[in-house]
Design a protein around this motif. Structure first.
Motif, PDB file in Angstrom:
ATOM      1  N   LYS A 114      38.168  44.827  35.972  1.00  0.00           N
ATOM      2  CA  LYS A 114      37.448  44.192  37.074  1.00  0.00           C
ATOM      3  C   LYS A 114      38.076  42.862  37.490  1.00  0.00           C
ATOM      4  O   LYS A 114      37.895  42.410  38.616  1.00  0.00           O
ATOM      5  CB  LYS A 114      35.993  43.944  36.689  1.00  0.00           C
ATOM      6  CG  LYS A 114      35.074  45.141  36.898  1.00  0.00           C
ATOM      7  CD  LYS A 114      33.648  44.757  36.562  1.00  0.00           C
ATOM      8  CE  LYS A 114      32.661  45.866  36.928  1.00  0.00           C
ATOM      9  NZ  LYS A 114      32.479  45.990  38.370  1.00  0.00           N
ATOM     10  N   HIS A 115      38.773  42.223  36.591  1.00  0.00           N
ATOM     11  CA  HIS A 115      39.356  40.919  36.891  1.00  0.00           C
ATOM     12  C   HIS A 115      40.623  41.023  37.738  1.00  0.00           C
ATOM     13  O   HIS A 115      41.051  40.036  38.337  1.00  0.00           O
ATOM     14  CB  HIS A 115      39.708  40.174  35.595  1.00  0.00           C
ATOM     15  CG  HIS A 115      38.548  39.972  34.679  1.00  0.00           C
ATOM     16  ND1 HIS A 115      38.692  39.475  33.390  1.00  0.00           N
ATOM     17  CD2 HIS A 115      37.215  40.196  34.842  1.00  0.00           C
ATOM     18  CE1 HIS A 115      37.511  39.406  32.815  1.00  0.00           C
ATOM     19  NE2 HIS A 115      36.600  39.844  33.659  1.00  0.00           N
ATOM     20  N   VAL A 116      41.240  42.190  37.761  1.00  0.00           N
ATOM     21  CA  VAL A 116      42.531  42.334  38.449  1.00  0.00           C
ATOM     22  C   VAL A 116      42.553  43.423  39.519  1.00  0.00           C
ATOM     23  O   VAL A 116      43.472  43.469  40.336  1.00  0.00           O
ATOM     24  CB  VAL A 116      43.674  42.616  37.439  1.00  0.00           C
ATOM     25  CG1 VAL A 116      43.850  41.436  36.486  1.00  0.00           C
ATOM     26  CG2 VAL A 116      43.420  43.909  36.662  1.00  0.00           C
ATOM     27  N   ALA A 117      41.565  44.327  39.543  1.00  0.00           N
ATOM     28  CA  ALA A 117      41.584  45.446  40.484  1.00  0.00           C
ATOM     29  C   ALA A 117      41.677  44.936  41.924  1.00  0.00           C
ATOM     30  O   ALA A 117      40.969  44.014  42.319  1.00  0.00           O
ATOM     31  CB  ALA A 117      40.339  46.307  40.315  1.00  0.00           C
ATOM     32  N   ARG A 161      48.314  36.855  47.746  1.00  0.00           N
ATOM     33  CA  ARG A 161      47.492  35.886  47.004  1.00  0.00           C
ATOM     34  C   ARG A 161      45.998  36.156  47.062  1.00  0.00           C
ATOM     35  O   ARG A 161      45.205  35.337  46.574  1.00  0.00           O
ATOM     36  CB  ARG A 161      47.802  34.473  47.498  1.00  0.00           C
ATOM     37  CG  ARG A 161      49.232  34.031  47.165  1.00  0.00           C
ATOM     38  CD  ARG A 161      49.457  32.556  47.435  1.00  0.00           C
ATOM     39  NE  ARG A 161      50.739  32.142  46.876  1.00  0.00           N
ATOM     40  CZ  ARG A 161      51.861  32.002  47.601  1.00  0.00           C
ATOM     41  NH1 ARG A 161      51.840  32.250  48.917  1.00  0.00           N
ATOM     42  NH2 ARG A 161      52.972  31.625  47.016  1.00  0.00           N
ATOM     43  N   ALA A 162      45.580  37.270  47.614  1.00  0.00           N
ATOM     44  CA  ALA A 162      44.158  37.579  47.683  1.00  0.00           C
ATOM     45  C   ALA A 162      43.594  37.845  46.287  1.00  0.00           C
ATOM     46  O   ALA A 162      44.269  38.410  45.421  1.00  0.00           O
ATOM     47  CB  ALA A 162      43.910  38.790  48.570  1.00  0.00           C
ATOM     48  N   ALA A 163      42.356  37.433  46.080  1.00  0.00           N
ATOM     49  CA  ALA A 163      41.678  37.741  44.826  1.00  0.00           C
ATOM     50  C   ALA A 163      41.393  39.231  44.737  1.00  0.00           C
ATOM     51  O   ALA A 163      41.419  39.951  45.749  1.00  0.00           O
ATOM     52  CB  ALA A 163      40.374  36.954  44.750  1.00  0.00           C
ATOM     53  N   GLY A 164      41.141  39.688  43.537  1.00  0.00           N
ATOM     54  CA  GLY A 164      40.847  41.098  43.345  1.00  0.00           C
ATOM     55  C   GLY A 164      39.447  41.470  43.805  1.00  0.00           C
ATOM     56  O   GLY A 164      38.677  40.623  44.285  1.00  0.00           O
ATOM     57  N   MET A 165      39.094  42.742  43.661  1.00  0.00           N
ATOM     58  CA  MET A 165      37.785  43.257  44.071  1.00  0.00           C
ATOM     59  C   MET A 165      36.947  43.458  42.827  1.00  0.00           C
ATOM     60  O   MET A 165      37.059  44.477  42.147  1.00  0.00           O
ATOM     61  CB  MET A 165      37.960  44.582  44.819  1.00  0.00           C
ATOM     62  CG  MET A 165      38.903  44.506  45.998  1.00  0.00           C
ATOM     63  SD  MET A 165      39.159  46.104  46.798  1.00  0.00           S
ATOM     64  CE  MET A 165      39.933  47.044  45.476  1.00  0.00           C
ATOM     65  N   TYR A 166      36.112  42.499  42.498  1.00  0.00           N
ATOM     66  CA  TYR A 166      35.331  42.600  41.268  1.00  0.00           C
ATOM     67  C   TYR A 166      34.376  43.782  41.310  1.00  0.00           C
ATOM     68  O   TYR A 166      34.114  44.432  40.297  1.00  0.00           O
ATOM     69  CB  TYR A 166      34.560  41.308  41.032  1.00  0.00           C
ATOM     70  CG  TYR A 166      33.900  41.232  39.673  1.00  0.00           C
ATOM     71  CD1 TYR A 166      34.617  40.822  38.549  1.00  0.00           C
ATOM     72  CD2 TYR A 166      32.562  41.572  39.502  1.00  0.00           C
ATOM     73  CE1 TYR A 166      34.039  40.761  37.297  1.00  0.00           C
ATOM     74  CE2 TYR A 166      31.968  41.526  38.257  1.00  0.00           C
ATOM     75  CZ  TYR A 166      32.702  41.113  37.160  1.00  0.00           C
ATOM     76  OH  TYR A 166      32.117  41.061  35.913  1.00  0.00           O
ATOM     77  N   LEU A 167      33.873  44.077  42.496  1.00  0.00           N
ATOM     78  CA  LEU A 167      32.955  45.206  42.652  1.00  0.00           C
ATOM     79  C   LEU A 167      33.590  46.280  43.529  1.00  0.00           C
ATOM     80  O   LEU A 167      34.438  45.985  44.360  1.00  0.00           O
ATOM     81  CB  LEU A 167      31.631  44.748  43.275  1.00  0.00           C
ATOM     82  CG  LEU A 167      30.833  43.730  42.449  1.00  0.00           C
ATOM     83  CD1 LEU A 167      29.610  43.299  43.238  1.00  0.00           C
ATOM     84  CD2 LEU A 167      30.411  44.318  41.108  1.00  0.00           C
ATOM     85  N   ARG A 193      41.320  52.874  39.936  1.00  0.00           N
ATOM     86  CA  ARG A 193      42.417  51.912  39.807  1.00  0.00           C
ATOM     87  C   ARG A 193      42.449  51.299  38.418  1.00  0.00           C
ATOM     88  O   ARG A 193      41.418  51.151  37.780  1.00  0.00           O
ATOM     89  CB  ARG A 193      42.236  50.761  40.796  1.00  0.00           C
ATOM     90  CG  ARG A 193      42.382  51.120  42.257  1.00  0.00           C
ATOM     91  CD  ARG A 193      42.030  49.894  43.103  1.00  0.00           C
ATOM     92  NE  ARG A 193      42.234  50.128  44.516  1.00  0.00           N
ATOM     93  CZ  ARG A 193      43.339  49.803  45.180  1.00  0.00           C
ATOM     94  NH1 ARG A 193      44.332  49.217  44.555  1.00  0.00           N
ATOM     95  NH2 ARG A 193      43.445  50.046  46.466  1.00  0.00           N
ATOM     96  N   GLY A 194      43.630  50.865  38.039  1.00  0.00           N
ATOM     97  CA  GLY A 194      43.749  50.018  36.861  1.00  0.00           C
ATOM     98  C   GLY A 194      44.609  50.597  35.758  1.00  0.00           C
ATOM     99  O   GLY A 194      44.666  51.810  35.569  1.00  0.00           O
ATOM    100  N   ILE A 195      45.294  49.700  35.071  1.00  0.00           N
ATOM    101  CA  ILE A 195      45.980  50.010  33.807  1.00  0.00           C
ATOM    102  C   ILE A 195      45.467  49.014  32.773  1.00  0.00           C
ATOM    103  O   ILE A 195      45.410  47.808  33.024  1.00  0.00           O
ATOM    104  CB  ILE A 195      47.504  49.845  33.928  1.00  0.00           C
ATOM    105  CG1 ILE A 195      48.094  50.820  34.945  1.00  0.00           C
ATOM    106  CG2 ILE A 195      48.174  50.015  32.557  1.00  0.00           C
ATOM    107  CD1 ILE A 195      48.235  52.241  34.474  1.00  0.00           C
TER     108      ILE A 195
END
Length: 346
Positions: free
Chosen positions: A285-288, A340-346, A240-242
């Motif tokens: 990691k801050h947004v995934a 509104r859930a936080a992302g998955m840092y790990l 995941r991620g851009i």
């Protein structure tokens, strides 16, 4: 309750729409359409959904969809949406399209970048570009939303404040962007299999990527002039991620703090945009796993150049999350509902 159908529900973007909506307090999934898995429970295709969403996948039946749904998400391949959506739109449905078919203000631009004429130009005129933070008021009054691409969302949001403030040289904008492999979709493709991607990094579609045209369209509107820019995408070995690093030459001397003030003012009311303080930059990691956008800025005083780092989850804010955000807007409910859930840092 908003009765929802998802067309193309078993692709990566479609299944993320399903997952998000299973926890949405004001939406009920009533149809999941997948030509490849007709008759199978979607929870057999994606077993993380067992006991949560056990609907059977059906073939596309426009009359059935129109009779059972208030709104549909079309997570179909580029080109397929424009053949299906006119019939759905004609029946009065609200539609959020995750393909590229209804993102353009001009069908000629679509033809140039997709290599074929748009088969429904009259319906295209009825659509609005679904970047919520930029087109919120228009989205609320339309039934057909062209949900932006992942690279485009990340890049446009990274550069929008500079374009709107008219403080950069618009003839020399450069975007260097990286994507996780899910951005290529679920279909099997040799360049995207594990052994081809792992422990490597590659640029692709250099100077020809379709998302370039979306970025140019939206930044041109914000700046009030035609913008042509350089966009280079890269594939990196993550799911995941851009991650977009954008370079913009400033037209007057400015400090990092001064440019950050412009960003904070531009996005001051935006719940899903996080502007990082000076000396800090966002990471994947801050947004995934979240619908949030992380943006940081550094001004290189030697070159008087703003370097903007922008990060999103390509499947959430870059696809399904933004689609749900658009649904909330066009259905008149709280925009952040279910997101509104936080992302998955790990």
């Amino acid at each position: 309750m908003i009765k929802v159908g998802i067309l193309g529900a078993t692709g990566y973007a479609g299944i993320e729409v399903v997952r998000l909506l299973t926890a949405h307090p004001e939406a009920e999934i009533v149809r999941v359409v997948s030509q490849s898995f007709v008759g199978q429970k979607i929870s057999d295709v994606y077993q993380n959904l067992k006991g949560i969403c056990d609907l059977c996948c059906t073939a596309l039946d426009v009359d059935d969809i129109a009779g059972s749904c208030d709104l549909v998400f079309t997570a179909l391949p580029h080109g397929a949406s424009k053949t299906v959506i006119p019939s759905l739109y004609e029946k009065g449905l609200k539609i959020v399209d995750l393909s590229g078919d209804f993102r353009y203000n001009d069908p000629v631009v679509y033809e140039k970048w997709y290599g074929e004429p748009h088969s429904a130009p009259e319906v295209l005129k009825e659509s609005v570009y679904g970047l919520c933070e930029i087109h919120r008021d228009e989205i609320k009054t339309h039934r057909l939303i062209g949900n932006p691409g992942c690279y485009t969302t990340c890049s446009i949001m990274g550069l929008a404040p500079l374009a709107a403030a008219k403080i950069v040289d618009t003839k020399n904008l450069i975007i260097d962007a990286k994507s996780g492999v899910t951005g290529a979709g679920r279909s099997a493709s040799l360049p995207n299999i594990f052994c081809e991607v792992n422990e490597s990094l590659k640029a692709y579609k250099v100077a020809t990527h379709r998302h370039t045209s979306e970025i140019e369209q939206e930044l041109s509107i914000l700046s009030g002039e035609d913008i042509v820019l350089s966009f280079t995408p890269h594939l990196v070995p993550m799911q995941r991620g851009i991650f977009a690093t954008c370079y913009a030459n400033l037209t007057k001397k400015m400090t990092t703090g001064e440019v950050l003030d412009i960003y904070k003012e531009f996005y001051k009311s935006e719940e899903f945009v996080r502007i990082y303080d000076e000396g800090s930059l966002p990471e994947i990691k801050h947004v995934a796993g979240s619908n949030y956008v992380g943006i940081g800025v550094v001004v290189d005083p030697r070159l008087n150049r703003a370097v903007v780092v922008s990060c999103i989850d390509n499947l959430i804010k870059g696809a399904a999350g933004q689609a749900v955000q658009n649904m909330n807007l066009i259905c008149g409910i709280d925009e952040g509902t279910g997101l509104r859930a936080a992302g998955m840092y790990l």
